[in-house]
Write an enzyme that holds these catalytic residues in place. Sequence first.
Site, PDB file in Angstrom:
ATOM      1  CE  LYS A  76      -3.877   2.053   2.649  1.00  0.00           C
ATOM      2  NZ  LYS A  76      -4.784   1.884   3.808  1.00  0.00           N
ATOM      3  CB  SER A 151      -8.179   3.839   2.931  1.00  0.00           C
ATOM      4  OG  SER A 151      -7.315   3.199   3.854  1.00  0.00           O
ATOM      5  CB  SER A 175      -8.518   0.963   5.723  1.00  0.00           C
ATOM      6  OG  SER A 175      -9.217   2.151   5.532  1.00  0.00           O
TER       7      SER A 175
HETATM    8  N1  GLN Z   1     -13.227   4.633   6.456  1.00  0.00           N
HETATM    9  C1  GLN Z   1     -12.576   5.029   7.666  1.00  0.00           C
HETATM   10  C2  GLN Z   1     -12.093   6.458   7.538  1.00  0.00           C
HETATM   11  O1  GLN Z   1     -12.292   7.039   6.508  1.00  0.00           O
HETATM   12  C3  GLN Z   1     -11.453   4.108   7.998  1.00  0.00           C
HETATM   13  C4  GLN Z   1     -10.262   4.321   7.139  1.00  0.00           C
HETATM   14  C5  GLN Z   1      -9.106   3.480   7.549  1.00  0.00           C
HETATM   15  O2  GLN Z   1      -9.245   2.441   8.205  1.00  0.00           O
HETATM   16  N2  GLN Z   1      -7.924   3.928   7.191  1.00  0.00           N
HETATM   17  O3  GLN Z   1     -11.533   6.994   8.449  1.00  0.00           O
END
Ligand code: GLN
Length: 484
Positions: A76, A151, A175
Amino acid sequence: MHTLTLAGISAGIKARRFSSVEVTQHFLGRIERLNPALNAFITVTADQALAQAAAADQVVAAGKGGPLTGVPIAHKDIFCTDGVLTTCASKMLSNFVSPYDATVVRKLKEAGVVMLGKTNMDEFAMGSSNETSWYGPVKNPWDLSRVPGGSSGGSAAAVAARIAPAATGTDTGGSIRQPAALTALTGIKPTYGRVSRYGMIAYASSLDQGGVLTLNAEDAALLLGAMSGFDERDSTSVDLAVPDYTATLNQPLKGIKVGILKEFFGKGLEATTESLVRDALEVYERLGATLVEVSLPNLPLSVPTYYVVAPAECSSNLSRFDGVRFGYSCAEPKDLLDLYTRSRGEGFGAEVKRRIMTGTYVLSAGYYDAYYIKAQKVRQLISDDFKRAFAQVDLLVGPTAPTTAFELGAKVDDPITMYLNDIYTIGANLAGLPAMSIPCGFVEGLPVGLQLIGPHFAEAKLLNAAHQYQQQTEWHRRIPAGYA
Ligand code: GLN
Protein backbone atom coordinates in the site's frame (compact mmCIF):
# COMPACT_ATOMS: atom_id res chain seq x y z
CA MET A 1 0.68 -19.16 -12.08
CA HIS A 2 -1.35 -16.09 -11.05
CA THR A 3 -4.06 -18.14 -9.37
CA LEU A 4 -1.56 -19.66 -6.94
CA THR A 5 -1.48 -18.64 -3.30
CA LEU A 6 1.72 -17.30 -1.70
CA ALA A 7 2.27 -20.76 -0.25
CA GLY A 8 1.79 -22.26 -3.73
CA ILE A 9 4.23 -19.82 -5.33
CA SER A 10 6.76 -20.48 -2.60
CA ALA A 11 6.47 -24.25 -3.10
CA GLY A 12 6.83 -23.83 -6.88
CA ILE A 13 10.03 -21.80 -6.50
CA LYS A 14 11.50 -24.27 -3.99
CA ALA A 15 10.70 -27.24 -6.28
CA ARG A 16 12.22 -25.31 -9.25
CA ARG A 17 8.95 -25.56 -11.19
CA PHE A 18 9.51 -21.89 -11.97
CA SER A 19 11.91 -19.21 -10.82
CA SER A 20 11.16 -16.05 -8.87
CA VAL A 21 12.08 -14.07 -12.01
CA GLU A 22 9.48 -16.02 -14.02
CA VAL A 23 6.70 -15.47 -11.46
CA THR A 24 7.61 -11.81 -11.13
CA GLN A 25 7.60 -11.33 -14.91
CA HIS A 26 4.24 -13.06 -15.10
CA PHE A 27 2.66 -10.70 -12.55
CA LEU A 28 4.32 -7.62 -14.10
CA GLY A 29 2.81 -8.65 -17.44
CA ARG A 30 -0.63 -8.97 -15.89
CA ILE A 31 -0.26 -5.58 -14.19
CA GLU A 32 0.63 -3.98 -17.53
CA ARG A 33 -2.36 -5.57 -19.23
CA LEU A 34 -5.05 -5.40 -16.55
CA ASN A 35 -4.16 -2.49 -14.28
CA PRO A 36 -5.23 0.35 -16.62
CA ALA A 37 -8.90 -0.65 -16.18
CA LEU A 38 -8.54 -1.17 -12.41
CA ASN A 39 -6.20 1.70 -11.40
CA ALA A 40 -4.97 -0.46 -8.50
CA PHE A 41 -1.33 0.65 -8.71
CA ILE A 42 0.13 4.14 -8.32
CA THR A 43 3.69 2.99 -9.02
CA VAL A 44 4.99 -0.22 -10.57
CA THR A 45 8.61 -0.98 -9.67
CA ALA A 46 9.38 -3.43 -12.48
CA ASP A 47 13.17 -3.04 -12.63
CA GLN A 48 13.64 -3.24 -8.89
CA ALA A 49 11.26 -6.24 -8.73
CA LEU A 50 13.22 -8.16 -11.35
CA ALA A 51 16.51 -7.40 -9.57
CA GLN A 52 15.06 -8.57 -6.25
CA ALA A 53 13.70 -11.71 -7.95
CA ALA A 54 17.08 -12.52 -9.52
CA ALA A 55 18.72 -12.13 -6.11
CA ALA A 56 16.09 -14.40 -4.57
CA ASP A 57 16.72 -17.04 -7.24
CA GLN A 58 20.41 -17.05 -6.28
CA VAL A 59 19.51 -17.53 -2.63
CA VAL A 60 17.27 -20.48 -3.56
CA ALA A 61 19.96 -21.93 -5.86
CA ALA A 62 22.35 -21.85 -2.89
CA GLY A 63 19.85 -23.96 -0.96
CA LYS A 64 19.00 -21.09 1.38
CA GLY A 65 16.01 -18.83 1.98
CA GLY A 66 12.69 -19.10 3.80
CA PRO A 67 9.02 -19.50 2.95
CA LEU A 68 8.74 -16.02 1.42
CA THR A 69 11.97 -15.97 -0.62
CA GLY A 70 11.23 -14.79 -4.15
CA VAL A 71 7.49 -14.36 -3.61
CA PRO A 72 6.12 -11.13 -5.14
CA ILE A 73 3.68 -8.85 -3.30
CA ALA A 74 2.50 -5.22 -3.48
CA HIS A 75 2.68 -2.54 -0.78
CA LYS A 76 0.00 0.00 0.00
CA ASP A 77 1.39 3.42 -0.92
CA ILE A 78 1.21 4.50 2.73
CA PHE A 79 4.39 2.53 3.55
CA CYS A 80 7.65 4.39 2.97
CA THR A 81 9.86 2.59 0.46
CA ASP A 82 13.51 3.55 0.10
CA GLY A 83 14.21 5.31 -3.20
CA VAL A 84 10.64 4.79 -4.43
CA LEU A 85 7.81 7.31 -4.79
CA THR A 86 5.60 7.18 -1.67
CA THR A 87 2.47 9.31 -2.17
CA CYS A 88 -0.24 8.24 0.29
CA ALA A 89 -2.43 8.94 -2.79
CA SER A 90 -2.13 12.68 -2.15
CA LYS A 91 -1.02 15.55 -4.35
CA MET A 92 0.77 16.67 -1.16
CA LEU A 93 3.24 13.77 -1.48
CA SER A 94 3.10 13.33 -5.25
CA ASN A 95 6.82 14.21 -5.48
CA PHE A 96 8.02 12.41 -2.34
CA VAL A 97 10.69 9.75 -2.81
CA SER A 98 11.21 8.20 0.59
CA PRO A 99 14.81 8.08 1.86
CA TYR A 100 14.12 4.99 4.00
CA ASP A 101 12.00 1.83 4.30
CA ALA A 102 9.12 1.41 6.73
CA THR A 103 9.83 -1.40 9.21
CA VAL A 104 7.14 -3.55 7.54
CA VAL A 105 8.83 -3.09 4.17
CA ARG A 106 12.28 -3.76 5.61
CA LYS A 107 11.18 -6.94 7.39
CA LEU A 108 9.52 -8.33 4.30
CA LYS A 109 12.55 -7.42 2.19
CA GLU A 110 14.74 -9.31 4.66
CA ALA A 111 12.38 -12.30 4.33
CA GLY A 112 13.14 -12.29 0.59
CA VAL A 113 9.85 -10.81 -0.65
CA VAL A 114 9.86 -9.11 -4.07
CA MET A 115 7.98 -5.77 -4.32
CA LEU A 116 5.88 -5.37 -7.48
CA GLY A 117 4.88 -1.79 -6.72
CA LYS A 118 2.80 0.58 -4.62
CA THR A 119 -0.99 0.34 -4.54
CA ASN A 120 -3.62 3.04 -4.79
CA MET A 121 -5.64 4.02 -1.71
CA ASP A 122 -7.86 6.74 -0.31
CA GLU A 123 -5.89 9.96 0.25
CA PHE A 124 -4.02 9.58 3.57
CA ALA A 125 -6.19 6.46 4.17
CA MET A 126 -9.32 8.58 4.71
CA GLY A 127 -12.24 6.90 3.01
CA SER A 128 -14.20 3.68 2.54
CA SER A 129 -14.43 3.48 -1.23
CA ASN A 130 -11.03 4.47 -2.65
CA GLU A 131 -12.63 7.48 -4.31
CA THR A 132 -10.65 10.16 -2.45
CA SER A 133 -7.32 9.26 -4.12
CA TRP A 134 -5.60 12.07 -6.02
CA TYR A 135 -4.73 9.35 -8.56
CA GLY A 136 -8.38 8.59 -9.25
CA PRO A 137 -10.72 5.85 -8.00
CA VAL A 138 -9.92 2.12 -8.03
CA LYS A 139 -12.43 -0.23 -9.69
CA ASN A 140 -13.70 -3.46 -8.17
CA PRO A 141 -12.71 -6.46 -10.35
CA TRP A 142 -16.04 -8.15 -9.48
CA ASP A 143 -17.83 -5.28 -11.24
CA LEU A 144 -15.85 -2.40 -12.72
CA SER A 145 -18.71 0.05 -12.10
CA ARG A 146 -18.41 -0.52 -8.35
CA VAL A 147 -15.98 0.51 -5.60
CA PRO A 148 -13.48 -2.00 -4.14
CA GLY A 149 -13.89 -0.50 -0.65
CA GLY A 150 -11.26 1.59 1.09
CA SER A 151 -8.93 2.81 2.10
CA SER A 152 -6.75 -0.19 1.04
CA GLY A 153 -8.77 -0.45 -2.19
CA GLY A 154 -5.80 -0.71 -4.55
CA SER A 155 -4.34 -3.59 -2.54
CA ALA A 156 -7.73 -5.35 -2.54
CA ALA A 157 -8.38 -4.88 -6.27
CA ALA A 158 -4.84 -6.01 -7.16
CA VAL A 159 -5.09 -9.27 -5.19
CA ALA A 160 -8.69 -10.01 -6.22
CA ALA A 161 -7.75 -9.53 -9.89
CA ARG A 162 -4.70 -11.79 -9.40
CA ILE A 163 -2.30 -9.09 -10.59
CA ALA A 164 -0.52 -9.43 -7.22
CA PRO A 165 -0.67 -12.58 -5.09
CA ALA A 166 -0.94 -10.61 -1.82
CA ALA A 167 -0.58 -7.05 -0.55
CA THR A 168 -0.06 -5.06 2.60
CA GLY A 169 -2.72 -2.71 3.91
CA THR A 170 -3.48 -0.53 6.91
CA ASP A 171 -6.59 -0.39 9.03
CA THR A 172 -7.53 2.64 11.15
CA GLY A 173 -11.28 2.05 11.14
CA GLY A 174 -11.76 -0.87 8.77
CA SER A 175 -9.51 -0.19 5.80
CA ILE A 176 -8.23 -3.76 5.49
CA ARG A 177 -11.39 -5.65 6.45
CA GLN A 178 -13.99 -3.65 4.50
CA PRO A 179 -12.15 -3.83 1.12
CA ALA A 180 -11.37 -7.52 1.80
CA ALA A 181 -15.11 -8.09 2.28
CA LEU A 182 -16.04 -6.22 -0.91
CA THR A 183 -13.55 -8.15 -3.06
CA ALA A 184 -13.75 -11.72 -1.58
CA LEU A 185 -10.34 -11.65 0.12
CA THR A 186 -8.95 -12.60 3.49
CA GLY A 187 -7.81 -9.52 5.42
CA ILE A 188 -6.36 -9.24 8.89
CA LYS A 189 -5.74 -6.22 11.11
CA PRO A 190 -3.63 -7.40 14.03
CA THR A 191 -3.66 -6.14 17.63
CA TYR A 192 -2.58 -2.51 18.02
CA GLY A 193 1.18 -2.69 18.66
CA ARG A 194 1.75 -6.03 16.93
CA VAL A 195 3.07 -4.49 13.68
CA SER A 196 5.42 -1.51 13.73
CA ARG A 197 4.04 1.81 12.52
CA TYR A 198 7.53 3.18 11.79
CA GLY A 199 7.51 4.51 8.23
CA MET A 200 3.78 3.95 7.87
CA ILE A 201 2.46 7.45 7.14
CA ALA A 202 0.34 8.42 10.15
CA TYR A 203 -3.38 9.10 9.93
CA ALA A 204 -4.70 8.50 13.48
CA SER A 205 -1.80 7.14 15.48
CA SER A 206 -3.77 5.48 18.31
CA LEU A 207 -5.85 3.50 15.78
CA ASP A 208 -3.56 2.79 12.77
CA GLN A 209 -2.31 -0.80 12.30
CA GLY A 210 -0.61 -2.49 9.37
CA GLY A 211 -1.83 -5.85 8.11
CA VAL A 212 -2.38 -7.92 4.97
CA LEU A 213 -4.84 -8.80 2.21
CA THR A 214 -4.41 -12.34 0.87
CA LEU A 215 -6.22 -15.17 -0.90
CA ASN A 216 -6.62 -17.25 2.25
CA ALA A 217 -5.84 -17.53 5.95
CA GLU A 218 -2.70 -19.60 5.39
CA ASP A 219 -1.14 -16.83 3.29
CA ALA A 220 -2.21 -14.24 5.87
CA ALA A 221 -0.48 -16.29 8.59
CA LEU A 222 2.70 -16.50 6.54
CA LEU A 223 2.90 -12.81 5.67
CA LEU A 224 1.71 -11.43 9.01
CA GLY A 225 4.27 -13.53 10.88
CA ALA A 226 7.09 -12.06 8.80
CA MET A 227 6.08 -8.42 9.31
CA SER A 228 5.12 -8.54 13.01
CA GLY A 229 7.27 -7.98 16.06
CA PHE A 230 8.81 -5.42 18.38
CA ASP A 231 10.44 -2.34 16.90
CA GLU A 232 12.35 0.10 19.06
CA ARG A 233 11.52 2.83 16.51
CA ASP A 234 7.81 2.67 17.37
CA SER A 235 7.08 3.51 21.00
CA THR A 236 3.68 1.76 20.82
CA SER A 237 5.13 -1.45 19.44
CA VAL A 238 4.70 -4.30 21.93
CA ASP A 239 7.66 -6.42 23.00
CA LEU A 240 6.06 -9.85 22.79
CA ALA A 241 7.34 -12.89 20.87
CA VAL A 242 5.58 -13.53 17.55
CA PRO A 243 4.21 -17.07 17.41
CA ASP A 244 4.41 -19.13 14.20
CA TYR A 245 0.89 -18.41 12.97
CA THR A 246 1.06 -21.20 10.39
CA ALA A 247 1.70 -23.85 13.09
CA THR A 248 -1.76 -23.61 14.67
CA LEU A 249 -3.96 -23.30 11.57
CA ASN A 250 -5.15 -26.88 11.81
CA GLN A 251 -6.17 -26.93 15.45
CA PRO A 252 -9.71 -28.29 15.83
CA LEU A 253 -12.34 -25.75 16.86
CA LYS A 254 -14.28 -28.22 18.99
CA GLY A 255 -15.41 -26.60 22.22
CA ILE A 256 -14.64 -22.98 21.33
CA LYS A 257 -17.24 -20.37 22.21
CA VAL A 258 -18.21 -18.01 19.42
CA GLY A 259 -20.11 -14.86 20.36
CA ILE A 260 -22.74 -13.50 17.99
CA LEU A 261 -22.64 -9.74 18.30
CA LYS A 262 -26.25 -8.70 18.85
CA GLU A 263 -25.57 -5.05 17.94
CA PHE A 264 -24.31 -6.09 14.48
CA PHE A 265 -27.59 -7.62 13.37
CA GLY A 266 -29.87 -4.59 13.65
CA LYS A 267 -31.25 -2.20 11.07
CA GLY A 268 -28.87 -1.13 8.34
CA LEU A 269 -27.67 -4.67 7.64
CA GLU A 270 -28.89 -5.96 4.27
CA ALA A 271 -31.03 -9.08 4.71
CA THR A 272 -29.08 -10.99 2.05
CA THR A 273 -25.79 -10.24 3.84
CA GLU A 274 -27.28 -11.27 7.18
CA SER A 275 -28.45 -14.60 5.83
CA LEU A 276 -24.95 -15.46 4.49
CA VAL A 277 -23.38 -14.50 7.82
CA ARG A 278 -25.89 -16.77 9.60
CA ASP A 279 -24.97 -19.62 7.21
CA ALA A 280 -21.33 -19.12 8.21
CA LEU A 281 -22.28 -19.36 11.87
CA GLU A 282 -23.81 -22.76 11.11
CA VAL A 283 -20.49 -23.88 9.61
CA TYR A 284 -18.82 -22.97 12.91
CA GLU A 285 -21.46 -24.93 14.79
CA ARG A 286 -20.74 -27.97 12.62
CA LEU A 287 -17.04 -27.51 13.40
CA GLY A 288 -17.87 -27.93 17.07
CA ALA A 289 -18.21 -24.32 18.22
CA THR A 290 -20.88 -23.25 20.69
CA LEU A 291 -22.70 -20.09 19.63
CA VAL A 292 -23.57 -17.57 22.32
CA GLU A 293 -25.39 -14.30 21.80
CA VAL A 294 -23.39 -11.41 23.24
CA SER A 295 -24.40 -7.79 23.68
CA LEU A 296 -21.99 -4.83 23.67
CA PRO A 297 -24.32 -1.96 24.57
CA ASN A 298 -21.83 0.83 23.86
CA LEU A 299 -20.77 -0.48 20.45
CA PRO A 300 -23.37 1.60 18.52
CA LEU A 301 -21.42 4.67 19.69
CA SER A 302 -18.32 3.57 17.73
CA VAL A 303 -18.85 5.69 14.60
CA PRO A 304 -19.46 9.04 16.37
CA THR A 305 -16.59 8.32 18.78
CA TYR A 306 -14.23 7.47 15.92
CA TYR A 307 -15.16 10.61 13.97
CA VAL A 308 -13.98 12.73 16.90
CA VAL A 309 -10.82 10.77 17.79
CA ALA A 310 -9.57 10.06 14.25
CA PRO A 311 -9.93 13.64 12.90
CA ALA A 312 -8.36 15.02 16.11
CA GLU A 313 -5.28 12.86 15.64
CA CYS A 314 -5.18 13.49 11.88
CA SER A 315 -5.30 17.28 12.33
CA SER A 316 -2.22 16.98 14.51
CA ASN A 317 -0.37 14.41 12.35
CA LEU A 318 -0.97 16.26 9.10
CA SER A 319 0.30 19.59 10.45
CA ARG A 320 3.78 18.42 9.38
CA PHE A 321 2.86 19.00 5.73
CA ASP A 322 3.68 22.69 5.62
CA GLY A 323 5.14 23.11 2.14
CA VAL A 324 8.62 23.58 3.62
CA ARG A 325 10.15 20.28 4.66
CA PHE A 326 8.91 17.81 2.09
CA GLY A 327 6.09 17.27 -0.34
CA TYR A 328 4.12 19.80 -2.34
CA SER A 329 5.06 23.47 -2.23
CA CYS A 330 2.92 26.12 -3.92
CA ALA A 331 4.42 28.27 -6.69
CA GLU A 332 5.74 31.75 -5.89
CA PRO A 333 4.52 32.27 -2.33
CA LYS A 334 4.17 35.93 -1.28
CA ASP A 335 5.25 35.30 2.30
CA LEU A 336 5.46 32.49 4.86
CA LEU A 337 1.74 32.45 5.65
CA ASP A 338 0.91 32.34 1.96
CA LEU A 339 3.31 29.39 1.56
CA TYR A 340 1.57 27.48 4.37
CA THR A 341 -2.00 28.19 3.37
CA ARG A 342 -1.66 27.74 -0.37
CA SER A 343 0.56 24.63 -0.14
CA ARG A 344 -1.99 22.98 2.16
CA GLY A 345 -4.97 24.37 0.27
CA GLU A 346 -3.68 23.10 -3.06
CA GLY A 347 -2.02 19.90 -1.79
CA PHE A 348 -4.85 18.30 0.23
CA GLY A 349 -8.12 16.98 -1.20
CA ALA A 350 -11.62 17.76 0.10
CA GLU A 351 -12.02 14.77 2.45
CA VAL A 352 -8.63 15.37 4.09
CA LYS A 353 -9.51 19.04 4.63
CA ARG A 354 -12.88 18.05 6.12
CA ARG A 355 -11.09 15.79 8.64
CA ILE A 356 -8.45 18.43 9.50
CA MET A 357 -11.15 21.03 10.12
CA THR A 358 -13.25 18.66 12.24
CA GLY A 359 -10.18 17.65 14.22
CA THR A 360 -9.03 21.21 14.79
CA TYR A 361 -12.53 22.09 16.00
CA VAL A 362 -12.88 19.22 18.50
CA LEU A 363 -9.44 20.00 19.93
CA SER A 364 -10.00 23.74 20.27
CA ALA A 365 -10.36 25.46 23.66
CA GLY A 366 -13.97 25.31 24.76
CA TYR A 367 -14.79 22.21 22.73
CA TYR A 368 -11.98 19.93 23.88
CA ASP A 369 -13.89 18.69 26.96
CA ALA A 370 -17.24 18.48 25.20
CA TYR A 371 -15.97 16.45 22.23
CA TYR A 372 -12.47 15.07 22.55
CA ILE A 373 -12.49 14.14 26.26
CA LYS A 374 -16.04 12.81 25.95
CA ALA A 375 -15.03 10.63 22.98
CA GLN A 376 -12.06 9.24 24.93
CA LYS A 377 -14.41 8.27 27.77
CA VAL A 378 -16.82 6.51 25.40
CA ARG A 379 -13.85 4.77 23.78
CA GLN A 380 -13.01 3.32 27.20
CA LEU A 381 -16.61 2.13 27.65
CA ILE A 382 -16.46 0.34 24.29
CA SER A 383 -13.16 -1.30 25.30
CA ASP A 384 -14.72 -2.43 28.58
CA ASP A 385 -17.68 -3.96 26.69
CA PHE A 386 -15.26 -6.05 24.61
CA LYS A 387 -13.37 -7.10 27.75
CA ARG A 388 -16.59 -8.34 29.34
CA ALA A 389 -17.53 -10.19 26.14
CA PHE A 390 -14.15 -11.94 25.95
CA ALA A 391 -14.61 -13.17 29.50
CA GLN A 392 -17.46 -15.28 28.07
CA VAL A 393 -16.38 -16.19 24.53
CA ASP A 394 -13.19 -16.92 22.53
CA LEU A 395 -14.15 -14.98 19.41
CA LEU A 396 -16.84 -12.57 18.27
CA VAL A 397 -18.41 -13.00 14.86
CA GLY A 398 -20.58 -10.79 12.67
CA PRO A 399 -20.74 -9.10 9.28
CA THR A 400 -17.79 -6.99 8.05
CA ALA A 401 -19.78 -4.45 6.05
CA PRO A 402 -23.51 -3.63 5.97
CA THR A 403 -23.81 -3.93 2.18
CA THR A 404 -21.97 -5.36 -0.82
CA ALA A 405 -19.85 -3.12 -3.07
CA PHE A 406 -21.76 -0.01 -4.14
CA GLU A 407 -21.62 1.92 -7.42
CA LEU A 408 -18.79 4.39 -7.92
CA GLY A 409 -20.02 7.87 -7.05
CA ALA A 410 -23.06 6.59 -5.09
CA LYS A 411 -21.97 7.99 -1.72
CA VAL A 412 -19.32 10.63 -2.51
CA ASP A 413 -21.64 13.58 -1.87
CA ASP A 414 -22.84 12.26 1.47
CA PRO A 415 -19.96 11.87 3.95
CA ILE A 416 -22.19 10.56 6.78
CA THR A 417 -23.54 7.69 4.67
CA MET A 418 -19.98 6.95 3.59
CA TYR A 419 -18.82 6.91 7.24
CA LEU A 420 -21.48 4.29 8.09
CA ASN A 421 -19.69 1.70 5.94
CA ASP A 422 -17.37 1.13 8.86
CA ILE A 423 -20.08 0.69 11.45
CA TYR A 424 -18.99 -2.92 12.15
CA THR A 425 -15.24 -2.50 11.85
CA ILE A 426 -14.43 0.61 13.91
CA GLY A 427 -15.06 -1.00 17.33
CA ALA A 428 -12.02 -3.27 17.02
CA ASN A 429 -9.77 -0.25 16.25
CA LEU A 430 -11.09 1.76 19.20
CA ALA A 431 -10.33 -1.20 21.49
CA GLY A 432 -7.04 -2.12 19.73
CA LEU A 433 -8.27 -5.67 19.03
CA PRO A 434 -7.21 -8.02 16.22
CA ALA A 435 -9.92 -8.61 13.63
CA MET A 436 -10.26 -10.17 10.22
CA SER A 437 -12.61 -10.59 7.30
CA ILE A 438 -13.08 -13.73 5.21
CA PRO A 439 -15.40 -14.34 2.25
CA CYS A 440 -18.69 -16.06 3.23
CA GLY A 441 -20.78 -15.93 0.06
CA PHE A 442 -22.03 -13.83 -2.83
CA VAL A 443 -25.15 -11.78 -3.50
CA GLU A 444 -25.86 -11.21 -7.19
CA GLY A 445 -22.22 -11.87 -8.00
CA LEU A 446 -20.85 -9.55 -5.31
CA PRO A 447 -18.82 -10.84 -2.34
CA VAL A 448 -19.88 -10.72 1.31
CA GLY A 449 -17.43 -10.79 4.23
CA LEU A 450 -17.61 -12.45 7.62
CA GLN A 451 -15.83 -10.61 10.42
CA LEU A 452 -14.00 -12.36 13.27
CA ILE A 453 -12.79 -10.32 16.27
CA GLY A 454 -10.51 -11.69 18.99
CA PRO A 455 -9.02 -10.58 22.30
CA HIS A 456 -5.65 -8.78 22.28
CA PHE A 457 -2.88 -10.83 20.62
CA ALA A 458 -5.27 -13.64 19.59
CA GLU A 459 -4.15 -13.46 15.93
CA ALA A 460 -3.31 -17.17 15.94
CA LYS A 461 -6.83 -18.04 17.11
CA LEU A 462 -8.41 -15.83 14.43
CA LEU A 463 -6.27 -17.31 11.66
CA ASN A 464 -7.01 -20.82 12.94
CA ALA A 465 -10.77 -20.14 12.92
CA ALA A 466 -10.57 -18.60 9.44
CA HIS A 467 -8.51 -21.48 8.07
CA GLN A 468 -10.90 -24.08 9.48
CA TYR A 469 -13.83 -22.28 7.83
CA GLN A 470 -11.93 -22.17 4.54
CA GLN A 471 -11.39 -25.93 4.70
CA GLN A 472 -15.21 -26.30 4.66
CA THR A 473 -16.07 -23.66 2.05
CA GLU A 474 -14.92 -22.53 -1.38
CA TRP A 475 -15.92 -18.83 -1.42
CA HIS A 476 -12.29 -17.73 -1.07
CA ARG A 477 -11.32 -19.67 -4.21
CA ARG A 478 -13.67 -17.80 -6.54
CA ILE A 479 -12.04 -15.54 -9.10
CA PRO A 480 -13.81 -12.60 -10.76
CA ALA A 481 -14.79 -13.19 -14.40
CA GLY A 482 -12.04 -12.19 -16.81
CA TYR A 483 -9.23 -12.60 -14.27
CA ALA A 484 -8.92 -16.40 -13.97
N1 GLN B 1 -13.23 4.63 6.46
C1 GLN B 1 -12.58 5.03 7.67
C2 GLN B 1 -12.09 6.46 7.54
O1 GLN B 1 -12.29 7.04 6.51
C3 GLN B 1 -11.45 4.11 8.00
C4 GLN B 1 -10.26 4.32 7.14
C5 GLN B 1 -9.11 3.48 7.55
O2 GLN B 1 -9.24 2.44 8.20
N2 GLN B 1 -7.92 3.93 7.19
O3 GLN B 1 -11.53 6.99 8.45
